[in-house]
Design a protein around this motif. Structure first.
Motif, PDB file in Angstrom:
ATOM      1  N   ALA A   1       8.351   5.826 -15.129  1.00 14.76           N
ATOM      2  CA  ALA A   1       9.160   6.435 -14.171  1.00 14.76           C
ATOM      3  C   ALA A   1       8.797   6.655 -12.780  1.00 14.76           C
ATOM      4  CB  ALA A   1       9.370   7.802 -14.992  1.00 14.76           C
ATOM      5  N   SER A   2       7.447   6.633 -12.581  1.00 15.55           N
ATOM      6  CA  SER A   2       6.855   6.863 -11.449  1.00 15.55           C
ATOM      7  C   SER A   2       6.880   5.596 -10.683  1.00 15.55           C
ATOM      8  CB  SER A   2       5.521   7.248 -11.659  1.00 15.55           C
ATOM      9  OG  SER A   2       4.578   6.125 -12.283  1.00 15.55           O
ATOM     10  N   LEU A   3       6.995   4.281 -11.445  1.00 15.26           N
ATOM     11  CA  LEU A   3       7.080   3.010 -10.713  1.00 15.26           C
ATOM     12  C   LEU A   3       8.468   2.941 -10.091  1.00 15.26           C
ATOM     13  CD1 LEU A   3       5.157   0.446 -13.007  1.00 15.26           C
ATOM     14  CD2 LEU A   3       4.470   1.727 -10.997  1.00 15.26           C
ATOM     15  N   VAL A   4       9.528   3.500 -10.966  1.00 17.48           N
ATOM     16  CA  VAL A   4      10.860   3.502 -10.286  1.00 17.48           C
ATOM     17  C   VAL A   4      10.985   4.499  -9.346  1.00 17.48           C
ATOM     18  CG1 VAL A   4      13.306   4.109 -11.194  1.00 17.48           C
ATOM     19  CG2 VAL A   4      11.768   2.793 -12.761  1.00 17.48           C
ATOM     20  N   MET A   5      10.391   5.635  -9.256  1.00 17.12           N
ATOM     21  CA  MET A   5      10.341   6.278  -8.146  1.00 17.12           C
ATOM     22  C   MET A   5       9.719   5.971  -6.913  1.00 17.12           C
ATOM     23  SD  MET A   5       8.967  10.389  -7.661  1.00 17.12           S
ATOM     24  CE  MET A   5       9.179  11.446  -6.590  1.00 17.12           C
ATOM     25  N   GLY A   6       8.658   5.185  -7.235  1.00 15.32           N
ATOM     26  CA  GLY A   6       7.953   4.434  -5.911  1.00 15.32           C
ATOM     27  C   GLY A   6       8.679   3.593  -5.290  1.00 15.32           C
ATOM     28  N   VAL A   7       9.688   2.638  -6.105  1.00 17.57           N
ATOM     29  CA  VAL A   7      10.710   1.941  -5.541  1.00 17.57           C
ATOM     30  C   VAL A   7      11.735   2.435  -4.822  1.00 17.57           C
ATOM     31  CG1 VAL A   7      12.300   0.230  -6.151  1.00 17.57           C
ATOM     32  CG2 VAL A   7       9.892   0.098  -7.342  1.00 17.57           C
ATOM     33  N   ALA A   8      12.268   3.397  -5.435  1.00 16.47           N
ATOM     34  CA  ALA A   8      13.232   4.366  -4.786  1.00 16.47           C
ATOM     35  C   ALA A   8      12.872   4.892  -3.531  1.00 16.47           C
ATOM     36  CB  ALA A   8      13.840   5.376  -5.623  1.00 16.47           C
ATOM     37  N   VAL A   9      11.561   5.287  -3.438  1.00 23.23           N
ATOM     38  CA  VAL A   9      11.410   6.205  -2.373  1.00 23.23           C
ATOM     39  C   VAL A   9      10.969   5.187  -1.079  1.00 23.23           C
ATOM     40  CG1 VAL A   9       9.312   7.623  -1.255  1.00 23.23           C
ATOM     41  CG2 VAL A   9      10.442   8.136  -3.395  1.00 23.23           C
TER      42      VAL A   9
ATOM     43  N   ALA B   1       0.948  -1.078   0.193  1.00 20.11           N
ATOM     44  CA  ALA B   1       0.124  -0.021   0.004  1.00 20.11           C
ATOM     45  C   ALA B   1       0.958   1.188  -0.043  1.00 20.11           C
ATOM     46  CB  ALA B   1      -1.047  -0.114   1.154  1.00 20.11           C
ATOM     47  N   ALA B   2       1.929   1.178   0.813  1.00 20.68           N
ATOM     48  CA  ALA B   2       2.899   2.614   0.872  1.00 20.68           C
ATOM     49  C   ALA B   2       3.663   2.738  -0.586  1.00 20.68           C
ATOM     50  CB  ALA B   2       3.936   2.042   1.949  1.00 20.68           C
ATOM     51  N   PHE B   3       4.047   1.557  -1.146  1.00 20.34           N
ATOM     52  CA  PHE B   3       4.457   1.597  -2.628  1.00 20.34           C
ATOM     53  C   PHE B   3       3.600   2.087  -3.548  1.00 20.34           C
ATOM     54  CE2 PHE B   3       4.982  -0.681  -6.579  1.00 20.34           C
ATOM     55  CZ  PHE B   3       6.005   0.252  -7.081  1.00 20.34           C
ATOM     56  N   LEU B   4       2.450   1.830  -3.627  1.00 18.85           N
ATOM     57  CA  LEU B   4       1.093   2.304  -4.170  1.00 18.85           C
ATOM     58  C   LEU B   4       0.870   3.760  -4.138  1.00 18.85           C
ATOM     59  CD1 LEU B   4      -1.293  -0.615  -4.448  1.00 18.85           C
ATOM     60  CD2 LEU B   4       0.315  -0.004  -6.250  1.00 18.85           C
ATOM     61  N   MET B   5       1.039   4.296  -2.933  1.00 19.01           N
ATOM     62  CA  MET B   5       0.816   5.622  -2.794  1.00 19.01           C
ATOM     63  C   MET B   5       2.035   6.595  -3.209  1.00 19.01           C
ATOM     64  SD  MET B   5      -2.145   5.978  -1.557  1.00 19.01           S
ATOM     65  CE  MET B   5      -2.330   7.774  -1.056  1.00 19.01           C
ATOM     66  N   ALA B   6       3.218   6.022  -2.972  1.00 15.97           N
ATOM     67  CA  ALA B   6       4.290   6.682  -3.381  1.00 15.97           C
ATOM     68  C   ALA B   6       4.270   6.774  -4.975  1.00 15.97           C
ATOM     69  CB  ALA B   6       5.823   5.898  -2.757  1.00 15.97           C
ATOM     70  N   CYS B   7       3.727   5.852  -5.708  1.00 15.46           N
ATOM     71  CA  CYS B   7       3.984   5.604  -7.118  1.00 15.46           C
ATOM     72  C   CYS B   7       2.807   6.587  -7.521  1.00 15.46           C
ATOM     73  CB  CYS B   7       3.301   4.342  -7.697  1.00 15.46           C
ATOM     74  SG  CYS B   7       4.800   3.129  -7.586  1.00 15.46           S
ATOM     75  N   LEU B   8       1.608   6.663  -6.886  1.00 13.65           N
ATOM     76  CA  LEU B   8       0.662   7.636  -7.255  1.00 13.65           C
ATOM     77  C   LEU B   8       1.036   9.105  -7.281  1.00 13.65           C
ATOM     78  CD1 LEU B   8      -2.377   8.375  -8.195  1.00 13.65           C
ATOM     79  CD2 LEU B   8      -2.877   8.027  -5.818  1.00 13.65           C
ATOM     80  N   GLY B   9       1.712   9.422  -5.900  1.00  9.18           N
ATOM     81  CA  GLY B   9       2.073  10.772  -5.735  1.00  9.18           C
ATOM     82  C   GLY B   9       3.180  11.072  -6.766  1.00  9.18           C
ATOM     83  N   GLY B  10       4.192  10.162  -7.204  1.00 14.80           N
ATOM     84  CA  GLY B  10       5.361  10.385  -8.058  1.00 14.80           C
ATOM     85  C   GLY B  10       4.573  10.648  -9.458  1.00 14.80           C
ATOM     86  N   ALA B  11       3.739   9.936  -9.903  1.00 12.55           N
ATOM     87  CA  ALA B  11       3.003   9.897 -11.332  1.00 12.55           C
ATOM     88  C   ALA B  11       2.273  11.219 -11.469  1.00 12.55           C
ATOM     89  CB  ALA B  11       1.880   8.909 -11.423  1.00 12.55           C
ATOM     90  N   LEU B  12       1.707  11.642 -10.508  1.00  6.39           N
ATOM     91  CA  LEU B  12       0.983  13.044 -10.564  1.00  6.39           C
ATOM     92  C   LEU B  12       2.079  14.224 -10.605  1.00  6.39           C
ATOM     93  CD1 LEU B  12      -1.992  12.625  -7.765  1.00  6.39           C
ATOM     94  CD2 LEU B  12      -2.171  12.317 -10.511  1.00  6.39           C
ATOM     95  N   GLY B  13       2.914  14.203  -9.646  1.00 12.55           N
ATOM     96  CA  GLY B  13       4.036  15.202  -9.686  1.00 12.55           C
ATOM     97  C   GLY B  13       4.640  15.315 -10.969  1.00 12.55           C
ATOM     98  N   LEU B  14       5.166  14.145 -11.498  1.00 13.42           N
ATOM     99  CA  LEU B  14       5.957  14.222 -12.742  1.00 13.42           C
ATOM    100  C   LEU B  14       5.132  14.688 -13.941  1.00 13.42           C
ATOM    101  CD1 LEU B  14       8.018  10.599 -12.557  1.00 13.42           C
ATOM    102  CD2 LEU B  14       8.744  13.074 -12.203  1.00 13.42           C
ATOM    103  N   ARG B  15       3.941  14.354 -14.037  1.00 12.75           N
ATOM    104  CA  ARG B  15       3.120  14.679 -14.990  1.00 12.75           C
ATOM    105  C   ARG B  15       2.719  16.072 -14.995  1.00 12.75           C
ATOM    106  NH1 ARG B  15       3.659  12.016 -18.967  1.00 12.75           N
ATOM    107  NH2 ARG B  15       1.927  12.795 -20.166  1.00 12.75           N
ATOM    108  N   CYS B  16       2.552  16.704 -13.670  1.00 18.07           N
ATOM    109  CA  CYS B  16       2.673  18.227 -13.614  1.00 18.07           C
ATOM    110  C   CYS B  16       3.648  18.999 -14.174  1.00 18.07           C
ATOM    111  CB  CYS B  16       1.929  18.521 -12.231  1.00 18.07           C
ATOM    112  SG  CYS B  16       0.116  17.827 -11.754  1.00 18.07           S
ATOM    113  N   THR B  17       4.606  18.663 -13.527  1.00 16.85           N
ATOM    114  CA  THR B  17       6.025  19.164 -13.743  1.00 16.85           C
ATOM    115  C   THR B  17       6.155  19.179 -15.321  1.00 16.85           C
ATOM    116  OG1 THR B  17       6.855  18.298 -11.757  1.00 16.85           O
ATOM    117  CG2 THR B  17       8.477  19.275 -13.421  1.00 16.85           C
TER     118      THR B  17
END
Length: 297
Positions: free
Chosen positions: A177-185, A17-33
């Protein structure tokens, strides 16, 4: 007396669950950036702010979902609410500084390293400030080398995320990229938790900690709702979803010497060459009619 620490009290439920939340936040942040960098409009600061808040909130939510699985067998755990929410503010603020540096200074190597370092330090600060908000009958101690490793992982992960935001094209590539970010975080979090040991104050009876998650659940509702709303905003923006920059649409518009540019200004989400072809055909028809009239004369 050393406490028995368990970071996986609920098995794989909290890490996944923590990994999925990190991926969601990362995906949203990357797309907005990406949206702010590739589409020059008056909402640039707004997209950057939404991206920073999405990443910061996603990381913070990931941290405390993972902490729901953390327990000490001999002592119950509670959380100091002001410090806990201060860690959220620090995460959003420092991630925002890093993203705004890249957004307004350009995607050069220097800005990526600077922005990634600030963002990574913000992630690490959020983690350890959140840990400082823990309240239990004991003292939390850290292994220095493991803490340093967790900070390095955070900085590298943040720099890689910013690089992905300016280099990755298309929805599927950004999702990867967001999946990689989720793994890293997530890796940073559990590396930091591996540095933890708890020295308990003696004299108290052993108590179970099955209710440890209860004070965390209400705190997670607000950030989770924000991430859902941010996801709705992103999914209703066709440029964010498809990753189709304005400059690509402009490049596809055919060039016709002697034909003036159309006066119509495309609305938000409308292809830039929507009026170019009709205007070109009208111009050619007008030129043809003028030519016939001149021959008849």
């Amino acid at each position: 007396m050393q406490g028995t620490v368990d970071g996986f009290s609920y098995g794989l439920v909290t890490p996944v669950a923590a990994f999925l939340m990190a991926c969601l936040g990362g995906a949203l942040g990357l797309r907005c950036t990406m949206r702010s960098l590739r589409h020059r409009d008056s909402f640039k600061a707004g997209w950057l702010a939404l991206g920073a808040t999405s990443i910061g909130t996603g990381i913070w939510t990931m941290h405390f979902i993972a902490m729901m699985g953390f327990s000490v067998a001999q002592a119950p755990i509670n959380y100091d609410l002001p410090i806990t929410f201060a860690s959220l503010g620090v995460a959003v603020l420092m991630v925002g500084i890093g993203i705004f540096i890249v957004g307004y200074r350009g995607a050069t190597a220097l800005t990526l390293v600077t922005g990634g370092t600030i963002t990574g330090l913000g992630v690490a600060t959020m983690h350890y400030l959140g840990m400082a908000g823990m309240r239990l009958q004991g003292r939390i101690e850290y292994d220095t080398l493991t803490v340093a490793l967790s900070v390095v992982i955070a900085v590298v992960a943040a720099t890689a995320a910013l690089w992905a935001a300016v280099s990755v094209h298309g929805f599927l590539a950004s999702l990867g990229a967001s999946l990689v970010m989720g793994v890293a975080v997530s890796g940073m979090h559990y590396t930091a938790m591996a540095a933890v040991s708890v020295h308990l104050h003696g004299g108290g009876p052993a108590t179970a900690t099955g209710g440890t998650a209860s004070p965390l659940l209400p705190m997670l509702i607000g950030p989770a709702v924000f991430l859902i709303l941010a996801a709705v905003v992103v999914m209703f923006d066709p440029l964010l979803v498809m990753g189709d920059p304005d400059w690509q649409a402009t490049a596809r518009a055919p060039y016709r010497p002697g034909v003036p540019a159309p006066r119509h200004v495309p609305s938000y989400g409308e292809p830039a060459n929507w009026t170019a072809r009709p205007a070109g055909r009208a111009a050619r028809r007008g030129a043809a009619r003028a030519g016939h009239r001149s021959q008849d004369w």
